[in-house]
Motif scaffolding. Structure first.
Motif, mmCIF file in Angstrom:
data_model
loop_
_atom_site.group_PDB
_atom_site.id
_atom_site.type_symbol
_atom_site.label_atom_id
_atom_site.label_comp_id
_atom_site.label_asym_id
_atom_site.label_seq_id
_atom_site.Cartn_x
_atom_site.Cartn_y
_atom_site.Cartn_z
ATOM 1 N N ASP A 155 0.806 -1.226 0.000
ATOM 2 C CA ASP A 155 0.000 0.000 0.000
ATOM 3 C C ASP A 155 0.834 1.270 0.000
ATOM 4 O OD1 ASP A 155 -2.216 -1.618 0.106
ATOM 5 O OD2 ASP A 155 -2.436 -1.495 2.282
ATOM 6 N N ALA A 156 2.162 1.160 0.121
ATOM 7 C CA ALA A 156 3.014 2.353 0.279
ATOM 8 C C ALA A 156 2.987 3.216 -0.979
ATOM 9 C CB ALA A 156 4.444 1.936 0.595
ATOM 10 N N ASP A 157 2.849 4.529 -0.779
ATOM 11 C CA ASP A 157 2.856 5.476 -1.893
ATOM 12 C C ASP A 157 4.268 5.816 -2.337
ATOM 13 O OD1 ASP A 157 0.091 5.646 -1.900
ATOM 14 O OD2 ASP A 157 0.075 7.262 -0.417
ATOM 15 N N SER A 158 5.241 5.630 -1.466
ATOM 16 C CA SER A 158 6.622 5.973 -1.797
ATOM 17 C C SER A 158 7.555 5.101 -0.974
ATOM 18 C CB SER A 158 6.894 7.449 -1.502
ATOM 19 O OG SER A 158 6.804 7.700 -0.106
ATOM 20 N N ALA A 159 8.833 5.098 -1.355
ATOM 21 C CA ALA A 159 9.820 4.331 -0.602
ATOM 22 C C ALA A 159 9.933 4.864 0.815
ATOM 23 C CB ALA A 159 11.171 4.390 -1.310
ATOM 24 N N SER A 160 9.939 6.182 0.970
ATOM 25 C CA SER A 160 10.056 6.779 2.303
ATOM 26 C C SER A 160 8.879 6.388 3.184
ATOM 27 C CB SER A 160 10.136 8.306 2.184
ATOM 28 O OG SER A 160 10.165 8.901 3.457
ATOM 29 N N ALA A 161 7.663 6.498 2.658
ATOM 30 C CA ALA A 161 6.479 6.144 3.443
ATOM 31 C C ALA A 161 6.492 4.669 3.816
ATOM 32 C CB ALA A 161 5.216 6.487 2.653
ATOM 33 N N GLY A 162 6.927 3.811 2.894
ATOM 34 C CA GLY A 162 6.993 2.383 3.185
ATOM 35 C C GLY A 162 7.982 2.066 4.292
ATOM 36 N N LEU A 163 9.170 2.666 4.234
ATOM 37 C CA LEU A 163 10.181 2.418 5.267
ATOM 38 C C LEU A 163 9.726 2.927 6.626
ATOM 39 C CD1 LEU A 163 13.405 3.297 3.252
ATOM 40 C CD2 LEU A 163 12.835 1.068 4.208
ATOM 41 N N GLN A 164 9.150 4.119 6.654
ATOM 42 C CA GLN A 164 8.659 4.668 7.921
ATOM 43 C C GLN A 164 7.636 3.726 8.567
ATOM 44 O OE1 GLN A 164 8.935 7.767 9.665
ATOM 45 N NE2 GLN A 164 10.795 8.235 8.533
ATOM 46 N N ALA A 165 6.702 3.240 7.754
ATOM 47 C CA ALA A 165 5.658 2.355 8.289
ATOM 48 C C ALA A 165 6.239 1.028 8.764
ATOM 49 C CB ALA A 165 4.582 2.121 7.229
ATOM 50 N N VAL A 166 7.227 0.492 8.045
ATOM 51 C CA VAL A 166 7.861 -0.768 8.456
ATOM 52 C C VAL A 166 8.594 -0.582 9.783
ATOM 53 C CG1 VAL A 166 9.697 -2.409 7.899
ATOM 54 C CG2 VAL A 166 8.043 -1.736 6.144
ATOM 55 N N PHE A 167 9.377 0.486 9.895
ATOM 56 C CA PHE A 167 10.088 0.748 11.154
ATOM 57 C C PHE A 167 9.108 0.852 12.319
ATOM 58 C CE2 PHE A 167 13.724 2.784 8.651
ATOM 59 C CZ PHE A 167 14.499 1.644 8.755
ATOM 60 N N ARG A 168 8.034 1.572 12.095
ATOM 61 C CA ARG A 168 7.056 1.753 13.179
ATOM 62 C C ARG A 168 6.451 0.411 13.595
ATOM 63 N NH1 ARG A 168 2.056 6.103 13.468
ATOM 64 N NH2 ARG A 168 1.237 5.385 15.477
ATOM 65 N N ALA A 169 6.089 -0.410 12.600
ATOM 66 C CA ALA A 169 5.482 -1.712 12.918
ATOM 67 C C ALA A 169 6.448 -2.586 13.716
ATOM 68 C CB ALA A 169 5.061 -2.414 11.629
ATOM 69 N N VAL A 170 7.710 -2.643 13.306
ATOM 70 C CA VAL A 170 8.689 -3.476 13.998
ATOM 71 C C VAL A 170 8.950 -2.948 15.404
ATOM 72 C CG1 VAL A 170 11.092 -4.251 14.004
ATOM 73 C CG2 VAL A 170 9.782 -4.267 11.871
ATOM 74 N N CYS A 171 9.177 -1.641 15.515
ATOM 75 C CA CYS A 171 9.522 -1.071 16.822
ATOM 76 C C CYS A 171 8.369 -1.200 17.812
ATOM 77 C CB CYS A 171 9.924 0.397 16.659
ATOM 78 S SG CYS A 171 11.512 0.638 15.833
ATOM 79 N N GLU A 172 7.159 -0.914 17.379
ATOM 80 C CA GLU A 172 6.025 -0.990 18.300
ATOM 81 C C GLU A 172 5.723 -2.434 18.693
ATOM 82 O OE1 GLU A 172 2.813 1.136 16.486
ATOM 83 O OE2 GLU A 172 3.571 3.098 17.138
ATOM 84 N N THR A 173 5.932 -3.366 17.794
ATOM 85 C CA THR A 173 5.676 -4.773 18.113
ATOM 86 C C THR A 173 6.751 -5.349 19.027
ATOM 87 O OG1 THR A 173 4.580 -5.090 15.983
ATOM 88 C CG2 THR A 173 5.307 -7.071 17.126
ATOM 89 N N GLU A 174 7.995 -4.947 18.784
ATOM 90 C CA GLU A 174 9.119 -5.576 19.483
ATOM 91 C C GLU A 174 9.709 -4.727 20.599
ATOM 92 O OE1 GLU A 174 9.952 -8.692 19.077
ATOM 93 O OE2 GLU A 174 8.228 -8.746 17.739
ATOM 94 N N GLY A 175 9.170 -3.552 20.839
ATOM 95 C CA GLY A 175 9.634 -2.738 21.957
ATOM 96 C C GLY A 175 10.939 -2.015 21.706
ATOM 97 N N SER A 277 18.943 -1.024 11.123
ATOM 98 C CA SER A 277 19.487 -0.948 12.476
ATOM 99 C C SER A 277 18.371 -0.601 13.448
ATOM 100 C CB SER A 277 20.587 0.125 12.525
ATOM 101 O OG SER A 277 21.005 0.355 13.857
ATOM 102 N N PHE A 278 18.253 -1.379 14.543
ATOM 103 C CA PHE A 278 17.245 -1.143 15.566
ATOM 104 C C PHE A 278 17.928 -1.010 16.928
ATOM 105 C CE2 PHE A 278 15.067 -3.405 12.204
ATOM 106 C CZ PHE A 278 13.910 -2.658 12.050
ATOM 107 N N ALA A 279 17.350 -0.182 17.805
ATOM 108 C CA ALA A 279 17.929 0.019 19.140
ATOM 109 C C ALA A 279 16.822 0.128 20.175
ATOM 110 C CB ALA A 279 18.801 1.273 19.167
ATOM 111 N N SER A 280 17.145 -0.332 21.413
ATOM 112 C CA SER A 280 16.182 -0.369 22.509
ATOM 113 C C SER A 280 16.798 0.226 23.759
ATOM 114 C CB SER A 280 15.757 -1.817 22.778
ATOM 115 O OG SER A 280 15.104 -1.935 24.020
#
Length: 703
Positions: A155-175, A277-280
């Motif tokens: 559903d992403a309209d752009s590469a930037s929007a797609g990456l932002q949404a993916v990061f948010r999904a991973v971070c919110e799910t995994e803390g 890269s992810f950080a907690s």
């Protein structure tokens, strides 16, 4: 009495035997067995399954209730409902609870329980089992995360929007507190920041902002290692990990309170294109399931980015192609314009030479002047044709029966169409009217008919002009994307000529594109037709086969509402200006001189200016001295709209006429808002300018 005591002892013995069997089975069971007292406080835990729980966890729960533990998936309302069930002494099954363990990982358990009663039926508490279901739940959770990423990227309209949404999904799910993407700059051989997301935290947001200037070289930091080795890199605590080089700086993860981190390479087609890269804030122990899930997500994102990059390259190439085609059309247009204007200038210059010779010889110069006039009008018509193609202008329209215009045009064409070509008309009864400009529709018909009989190549044939009513549904308008569903007048012109080659059909509406020999037509005819149709919110289509003739289909919106009949304007005598004072402004000195002289001879008092500021100063000095202000629109420093704005402050009731080579609805609207009375075309005749002056000053002169 003795009998009752014996029964009670028998019951108590049976209960003790049951509890002994329960504890015996608990010791052998893979589950954890638990017991609670009447206040629902834990009193014991047992069973081989204790090894799957965090060491010391069950001991810390002794003497507490279940809802006093730190479970993250149960709300106060959920606990209230659970306590209602316990208070009613009901059994419960498969209560799933989640918490964070000491390593920062989620732990899931499934609990079932039943009330316990003594020999007298008194409530003694609860007894039940619990099982660690973390592995299964993590697998389900991570699988759902992968599916969520698939939906996000689709559903992403752009590469930037797609990456932002993916990061948010991973971070919110995994803390995790933030996620970053560093893309590979192949030329510089470094990783550069491309995108990032963080929780709403000023320190983490600052970290993301500073990351924009960060680059990694092979083997540098976790990101450089992941790139170099093409393997995931996990750090339990970046502040204690020598691989990260993180100190207490505010630009490092450790400096802002981040601890757990991991990086995965994005590999597409065996080639690394960047890293995630992810950080907690919490230290995080390595988790193989999470690593594999993020690797799978990374593959999805990598393929998504590659597709986006390919799409962007395709769009760039298409834009370059369109630009090249546009430049080719402009080149053809410029060549044709130069040829046509040279012809006009030759006629004018040659006749001026004749005027000089005739004046010296005392002969009449009238024939030469007439030829100059004809050439000038040809040049004027030529420019109007170019404007009709390049920038369709809003025509002055009225309710019009196209059948009348078709009959009138065909009547005038019969004298010019060769006798061996039959010109027929087929008009369906009840064809609705349209809002159109009669002159432009006449020009459209003439150009189409001329194009048709020239396609006959001197061979006898037939041209048919048809007119009918048609209602276009949504399916039909998909083939004509410029139209909306609705009722249209369908103008059809068919010829039995040579037809159009499919290879050139797409270019027939380009200006000066022509397959005719040099000297036989300018190539503007169909371009002008296209411009007129577009200006009337219509559409044109063509069907043709070589050797089988050609049919042009023109669709114009049918008029839906009846126009109110306005008063017919009176004709004004153009030979006398009735002493009206006109201020005429244009930056072309020769035009100002000629206009002032010509209108002075018509009885106007004229003041000519070539500088806008000087014209404004003249009005400021004597605001009531002028009856009308006529100004060119396109001038250096001040436009006609600028002048209208300033004149409305000096003298609001002064009639203003703006003259422009290009008039559209936006210019007319802006002029009205600023108080201008009329906007007229620059190439109109002097008689039409006088007509407009008569209208805006309210003078009707008749002699």
């Amino acid at each position: 009495m003795a009998r009752g005591t014996a029964d009670r002892k028998q019951t108590e013995n049976a209960l003790r035997e049951s509890e002994a069997r329960f504890r015996g089975l608990s010791a052998l069971s893979a589950d954890v067995h638990w017991e609670q007292d009447e206040q629902f406080r834990f009193t014991s835990f047992s069973g081989a399954g204790l090894t799957e729980f965090e060491p010391g966890r069950t001991n810390r729960l002794l003497g507490t209730t279940r809802w006093e533990a730190d479970y993250i998936n149960v709300t106060p309302a959920d606990w209230a409902a659970h306590r209602v069930l316990l208070n009613s002494r009901q059994s419960f099954r498969d209560l799933e609870l989640c918490r964070y363990g000491a390593a920062g990982r989620k732990c899931w358990i499934r609990v079932s329980g039943a009330p316990v009663f003594d020999a007298s039926g008194a409530f003694r508490g609860y007894r039940g089992i619990a099982r660690n279901i973390t592995e299964r739940r993590r697998a389900e959770e991570l699988r759902e995360l992968e599916h969520a990423v698939t939906r996000i990227l689709a559903d992403a309209d752009s590469a930037s929007a797609g990456l932002q949404a993916v990061f948010r999904a991973v971070c919110e799910t995994e803390g995790f507190e933030c996620g970053r993407y560093f893309r590979l700059d192949e030329e510089a051989r470094v990783l550069r920041f491309a995108e990032g997301w963080s929780v709403p935290d000023s320190a983490v947001e600052r970290f993301i902002a500073l990351s924009r200037d960060r680059v990694y070289r092979p083997g540098e930091g976790l990101s450089g290692l992941a790139w170099q080795t093409e393997q995931p890199q996990w750090s339990v605590d970046v502040t204690r990990d020598p691989r990260t080089g993180s100190g207490a700086s505010k630009t490092t993860p450790g400096g802002i309170g981040l601890h757990g981190a991991f990086v995965i390479p994005l590999v597409v087609g065996g080639k690394t294109i960047g890293v995630f890269s992810f950080a907690s804030r919490k230290p995080r122990e390595p988790e193989e399931q999470l690593v594999q899930a993020i690797i799978a997500i990374g593959r999805q994102v990598g393929q998504f980015l590659q597709r986006r990059r390919a799409d962007e390259q395709r769009q760039i190439l298409e834009a370059q192609l369109h630009q090249a085609q546009k430049m080719q059309a402009i080149g053809t247009l410029a060549t044709g314009m130069a040829h046509e204007f040279n012809n006009v200038l030759r006629v004018i210059l040659a006749n001026l030479e004749l005027v000089r010779m005739d004046l010296a010889s005392g002969l009449s110069v009238r024939p030469s002047i007439d030829e100059i006039d004809k050439a000038g009008r040809r040049a004027q018509d030529f420019v109007q044709e170019i404007l009709a193609f390049a920038a369709p202008q809003a025509p002055q329209r009225q309710r019009l029966a196209l059948g009348d215009v078709v009959q009138e045009t065909v009547g005038s064409l019969r004298a010019t169409v060769p006798s061996w070509i039959h010109l027929d008309v087929e008009i369906s009864p009840g064809t609705p009217e349209v809002f159109a400009n009669a002159t432009q529709i006449h020009q459209l018909l003439v150009n189409l008919c001329t194009n048709a009989y020239q396609a006959m190549n001197g061979v006898s044939g037939r041209i048919v002009l048809g007119l009918s009513d048609v209602t276009l549904e949504a399916a039909a308008t998909r083939l004509l994307p410029d139209l909306l569903p609705g009722r249209y007048v369908h103008l059809r012109l068919s010829d039995s000529g040579s037809g159009i080659d499919p290879e050139i059909r797409a270019r027939i509406f380009e200006p000066f594109f022509s397959t005719k020999p040099v000297g036989q037509g300018t190539g503007l005819g169909l371009a002008v037709v296209h411009g007129i149709v577009k200006a009337h919110q219509g559409a044109i289509d063509v069907e043709s086969r070589p050797g089988m003739g050609t049919t042009f289909h023109v669709y114009l919106p049918a008029a839906q509402e009846v126009l109110a009949h306005g008063a017919v304007e009176e004709a004004y005598n153009r030979s006398h200006g009735r002493d009206r004072h006109v201020l005429f402004l244009d930056d072309n000195e020769a035009l100002v001189s000629a206009t002032v002289q010509s209108m002075s001879r018509r009885g106007f008092r004229m003041s000519g200016h070539t500088v806008p500021e000087a014209a404004l100063d003249a009005v400021r000095a004597a605001p009531r001295a002028y009856d009308v202000f006529v100004s060119d629109h396109k001038m250096p420093r001040l436009s006609g709209l600028d002048l209208a704005r300033e004149l409305s402050r000096i003298r609001p009731d002064l009639p203003i006429i703006i003259v422009s080579g290009y008039v559209d609805e936006e210019l007319q609207r802006a002029a009205r808002e600023l108080g201008a009375r009329r906007v007229i075309y620059k190439l109109h005749t002097l008689d039409e300018l006088i007509d407009t002056i008569d209208q805006v000053t309210g003078d009707s002169v008749s002699h």
